[in-house]
Design a protein around this motif. Structure first.
Motif, PDB file in Angstrom:
ATOM      1  N   ALA A   7     -47.177  -5.991  -4.390  1.00 13.49           N
ATOM      2  CA  ALA A   7     -46.722  -7.376  -4.499  1.00 13.49           C
ATOM      3  C   ALA A   7     -46.023  -7.611  -5.832  1.00 13.49           C
ATOM      4  CB  ALA A   7     -47.913  -8.329  -4.346  1.00 13.49           C
ATOM      5  N   ALA A   8     -46.620  -7.093  -6.922  1.00 18.17           N
ATOM      6  CA  ALA A   8     -46.027  -7.286  -8.245  1.00 18.17           C
ATOM      7  C   ALA A   8     -44.667  -6.596  -8.352  1.00 18.17           C
ATOM      8  CB  ALA A   8     -46.973  -6.747  -9.318  1.00 18.17           C
ATOM      9  N   LEU A   9     -44.531  -5.452  -7.703  1.00 18.59           N
ATOM     10  CA  LEU A   9     -43.281  -4.706  -7.742  1.00 18.59           C
ATOM     11  C   LEU A   9     -42.137  -5.507  -7.135  1.00 18.59           C
ATOM     12  CD1 LEU A   9     -41.927  -1.946  -8.367  1.00 18.59           C
ATOM     13  CD2 LEU A   9     -42.519  -1.250  -6.042  1.00 18.59           C
ATOM     14  N   LEU A  10     -42.418  -6.267  -6.090  1.00 14.10           N
ATOM     15  CA  LEU A  10     -41.387  -7.052  -5.397  1.00 14.10           C
ATOM     16  C   LEU A  10     -41.382  -8.520  -5.805  1.00 14.10           C
ATOM     17  CD1 LEU A  10     -39.415  -5.744  -3.384  1.00 14.10           C
ATOM     18  CD2 LEU A  10     -41.517  -4.424  -3.637  1.00 14.10           C
ATOM     19  N   GLY A  11     -42.258  -8.889  -6.751  1.00 14.67           N
ATOM     20  CA  GLY A  11     -42.269 -10.262  -7.238  1.00 14.67           C
ATOM     21  C   GLY A  11     -42.796 -11.275  -6.249  1.00 14.67           C
ATOM     22  N   VAL A  12     -43.768 -10.876  -5.424  1.00 15.55           N
ATOM     23  CA  VAL A  12     -44.375 -11.806  -4.470  1.00 15.55           C
ATOM     24  C   VAL A  12     -45.883 -11.804  -4.700  1.00 15.55           C
ATOM     25  CG1 VAL A  12     -42.564 -11.419  -2.766  1.00 15.55           C
ATOM     26  CG2 VAL A  12     -44.642 -10.033  -2.674  1.00 15.55           C
ATOM     27  N   SER A  13     -46.591 -12.646  -3.978  1.00  9.29           N
ATOM     28  CA  SER A  13     -48.039 -12.683  -4.078  1.00  9.29           C
ATOM     29  C   SER A  13     -48.669 -11.764  -3.037  1.00  9.29           C
ATOM     30  CB  SER A  13     -48.555 -14.111  -3.874  1.00  9.29           C
ATOM     31  OG  SER A  13     -48.322 -14.525  -2.538  1.00  9.29           O
ATOM     32  N   GLY A  40     -46.958   3.094  -0.152  1.00 12.71           N
ATOM     33  CA  GLY A  40     -46.001   4.023  -0.714  1.00 12.71           C
ATOM     34  C   GLY A  40     -44.606   3.433  -0.829  1.00 12.71           C
ATOM     35  N   MET A  41     -43.633   4.314  -1.081  1.00 16.58           N
ATOM     36  CA  MET A  41     -42.257   3.867  -1.274  1.00 16.58           C
ATOM     37  C   MET A  41     -41.688   3.192  -0.023  1.00 16.58           C
ATOM     38  SD  MET A  41     -39.659   3.391  -3.110  1.00 16.58           S
ATOM     39  CE  MET A  41     -40.122   4.294  -4.594  1.00 16.58           C
ATOM     40  N   ARG A  42     -42.004   3.725   1.145  1.00 16.29           N
ATOM     41  CA  ARG A  42     -41.494   3.116   2.382  1.00 16.29           C
ATOM     42  C   ARG A  42     -42.018   1.691   2.548  1.00 16.29           C
ATOM     43  NH1 ARG A  42     -38.568   4.753   6.478  1.00 16.29           N
ATOM     44  NH2 ARG A  42     -37.832   6.903   6.550  1.00 16.29           N
ATOM     45  N   ASP A  43     -43.255   1.457   2.149  1.00 16.84           N
ATOM     46  CA  ASP A  43     -43.808   0.111   2.240  1.00 16.84           C
ATOM     47  C   ASP A  43     -43.067  -0.831   1.296  1.00 16.84           C
ATOM     48  OD1 ASP A  43     -46.082   0.706   4.066  1.00 16.84           O
ATOM     49  OD2 ASP A  43     -46.739   1.949   2.382  1.00 16.84           O
ATOM     50  N   ALA A  44     -42.767  -0.349   0.092  1.00 16.82           N
ATOM     51  CA  ALA A  44     -42.035  -1.169  -0.870  1.00 16.82           C
ATOM     52  C   ALA A  44     -40.636  -1.488  -0.357  1.00 16.82           C
ATOM     53  CB  ALA A  44     -41.957  -0.448  -2.222  1.00 16.82           C
ATOM     54  N   VAL A  45     -39.981  -0.488   0.233  1.00 19.27           N
ATOM     55  CA  VAL A  45     -38.639  -0.705   0.789  1.00 19.27           C
ATOM     56  C   VAL A  45     -38.704  -1.685   1.954  1.00 19.27           C
ATOM     57  CG1 VAL A  45     -36.741   0.401   2.040  1.00 19.27           C
ATOM     58  CG2 VAL A  45     -37.737   1.515   0.027  1.00 19.27           C
ATOM     59  N   ALA A  46     -39.718  -1.531   2.809  1.00 13.69           N
ATOM     60  CA  ALA A  46     -39.863  -2.437   3.952  1.00 13.69           C
ATOM     61  C   ALA A  46     -40.086  -3.868   3.484  1.00 13.69           C
ATOM     62  CB  ALA A  46     -41.020  -1.984   4.842  1.00 13.69           C
ATOM     63  N   LEU A  47     -40.908  -4.059   2.458  1.00 10.92           N
ATOM     64  CA  LEU A  47     -41.163  -5.396   1.934  1.00 10.92           C
ATOM     65  C   LEU A  47     -39.889  -5.993   1.337  1.00 10.92           C
ATOM     66  CD1 LEU A  47     -42.999  -7.741   1.278  1.00 10.92           C
ATOM     67  CD2 LEU A  47     -43.790  -6.505  -0.765  1.00 10.92           C
ATOM     68  N   ALA A  48     -39.137  -5.172   0.620  1.00 10.48           N
ATOM     69  CA  ALA A  48     -37.861  -5.642   0.053  1.00 10.48           C
ATOM     70  C   ALA A  48     -36.903  -6.051   1.159  1.00 10.48           C
ATOM     71  CB  ALA A  48     -37.244  -4.546  -0.816  1.00 10.48           C
ATOM     72  N   VAL A  50     -37.730  -7.137   4.211  1.00 14.18           N
ATOM     73  CA  VAL A  50     -38.206  -8.374   4.818  1.00 14.18           C
ATOM     74  C   VAL A  50     -37.778  -9.571   3.981  1.00 14.18           C
ATOM     75  CG1 VAL A  50     -40.250  -9.729   5.424  1.00 14.18           C
ATOM     76  CG2 VAL A  50     -40.171  -7.297   5.968  1.00 14.18           C
ATOM     77  N   ARG A  51     -37.943  -9.472   2.661  1.00 16.25           N
ATOM     78  CA  ARG A  51     -37.581 -10.586   1.784  1.00 16.25           C
ATOM     79  C   ARG A  51     -36.084 -10.887   1.861  1.00 16.25           C
ATOM     80  NH1 ARG A  51     -41.277 -13.881   0.628  1.00 16.25           N
ATOM     81  NH2 ARG A  51     -40.243 -14.504  -1.304  1.00 16.25           N
ATOM     82  N   ARG A  52     -35.287  -9.841   1.889  1.00 17.86           N
ATOM     83  CA  ARG A  52     -33.837 -10.041   1.941  1.00 17.86           C
ATOM     84  C   ARG A  52     -33.408 -10.623   3.282  1.00 17.86           C
ATOM     85  NH1 ARG A  52     -29.510 -11.925  -0.174  1.00 17.86           N
ATOM     86  NH2 ARG A  52     -27.582 -10.836   0.389  1.00 17.86           N
ATOM     87  N   LEU A  53     -34.003 -10.143   4.362  1.00 19.40           N
ATOM     88  CA  LEU A  53     -33.666 -10.657   5.684  1.00 19.40           C
ATOM     89  C   LEU A  53     -34.035 -12.138   5.802  1.00 19.40           C
ATOM     90  CD1 LEU A  53     -34.874  -7.621   7.840  1.00 19.40           C
ATOM     91  CD2 LEU A  53     -32.501  -8.289   7.391  1.00 19.40           C
ATOM     92  N   ALA A  54     -35.153 -12.518   5.182  1.00 18.12           N
ATOM     93  CA  ALA A  54     -35.548 -13.924   5.185  1.00 18.12           C
ATOM     94  C   ALA A  54     -34.539 -14.762   4.403  1.00 18.12           C
ATOM     95  CB  ALA A  54     -36.943 -14.077   4.573  1.00 18.12           C
ATOM     96  N   GLU A  55     -34.046 -14.225   3.280  1.00 19.87           N
ATOM     97  CA  GLU A  55     -33.032 -14.925   2.492  1.00 19.87           C
ATOM     98  C   GLU A  55     -31.752 -15.137   3.294  1.00 19.87           C
ATOM     99  OE1 GLU A  55     -32.364 -12.620  -0.975  1.00 19.87           O
ATOM    100  OE2 GLU A  55     -34.281 -13.101  -1.918  1.00 19.87           O
TER     101      GLU A  55
END
Length: 254
Positions: A7-13, A40-48, A50-55
């Motif tokens: 969460a901290a890596l992507l700036g979310v809670s 792992g890295m794939r989870d971080a990429v997936a979270l990033a 999701v955030r971008r798609l929401a934007e």
């Protein structure tokens, strides 16, 4: 990494990450023998992603489909796509900063008009709907110009499509005039005036049906973000917008 580190890596809670897990948008890794989930890295990429798609305005269901497709793709390919998107965002930021510098320069030398930050498309819409000369209409017009001047290109394009649809409807001007008339009647009223709630409900219903029906607010969307813009309205008028905003949020997320 643990969920807090992700969460901290992507700036979310961590609450946001768990929300995406709950909605099935973000795959949840299995627990290890120590009881923790390891990301792992794939989870971080997936979270990033999701955030971008929401934007970009995608619903969680649409984002879920994209993330599901990503599972069959190689990580370098996904990272290259994210890099290209970031480069496009960087170009857009440079464009907006250049536009802002131009606006600031004109504001400083006194040559900036009230609609000079608006795009030609928005000005064309404003001419069609012919907003009345009232305080509430002026506030609405100023807010439209502000949003138009700071929005990114994809957001403006979606807005223009919606504005074109409204402008093509002969009832748009009539309904707008009626709304502003009822708003102006509240110029000297208190927030608890009995006319506030019915007008807020009318505004919310119209907005959801004709303007915001395709919008799906993300978990971080907060109607209170509108509060700074309500200072230019009378107390009862601000309460109409406030209640309408919460009603819209309830309808879109319900």
């Amino acid at each position: 990494m643990r969920i807090g580190e992700l969460a901290a890596l992507l700036g979310v809670s961590t609450r946001t990450v768990r929300y995406y897990h709950h909605k099935g948008v973000l795959p949840e890794p299995p627990r290890l023998t120590n009881g923790y989930r390891e990301y792992g890295m794939r989870d971080a990429v997936a979270l990033a992603r999701v955030r971008r798609l929401a934007e970009l305005g995608l619903t969680l269901d649409e984002a879920r489909d994209v993330i599901a497709e990503d599972r069959s793709r190689e990580l370098p390919e996904i990272l290259a796509e994210i890099d290209a998107d970031l480069a496009a965002q960087e170009r857009e930021i440079h464009r907006r900063r250049a536009r802002l510098a131009e606006v600031l320069a004109r504001a400083e030398d006194g040559t900036l008009g009230p609609d000079d930050t608006a795009s030609p498309d928005l000005l064309a819409f404003l001419r069609v709907v012919d907003m009345p000369a009232s305080k509430s209409a002026a506030w609405d017009r100023d807010l439209l110009v502000l949003v138009d001047s700071v929005s990114a290109a994809p957001d403006r394009q979606r807005a223009f499509t919606m504005l074109d649809t409204l402008a093509a409807d002969p009832s748009t001007t009539e309904q707008g005039q009626e709304f502003y008339r009822r708003m102006d009647e509240l110029a000297d009223a208190e927030p608890g005036d009995p006319r506030v709630a019915p007008l807020a409900a009318t505004l919310a219903d119209y907005s959801v049906e004709h303007v915001l029906h395709d919008l799906k607010p993300g978990p971080g969307w907060d109607p209170e973000q509108l509060e700074p813009f309500l200072e230019g309205l009378a107390p009862a008028q601000a309460e109409v917008v406030r209640q309408a905003t919460w009603l819209i949020a309830a309808q879109l997320t319900g």
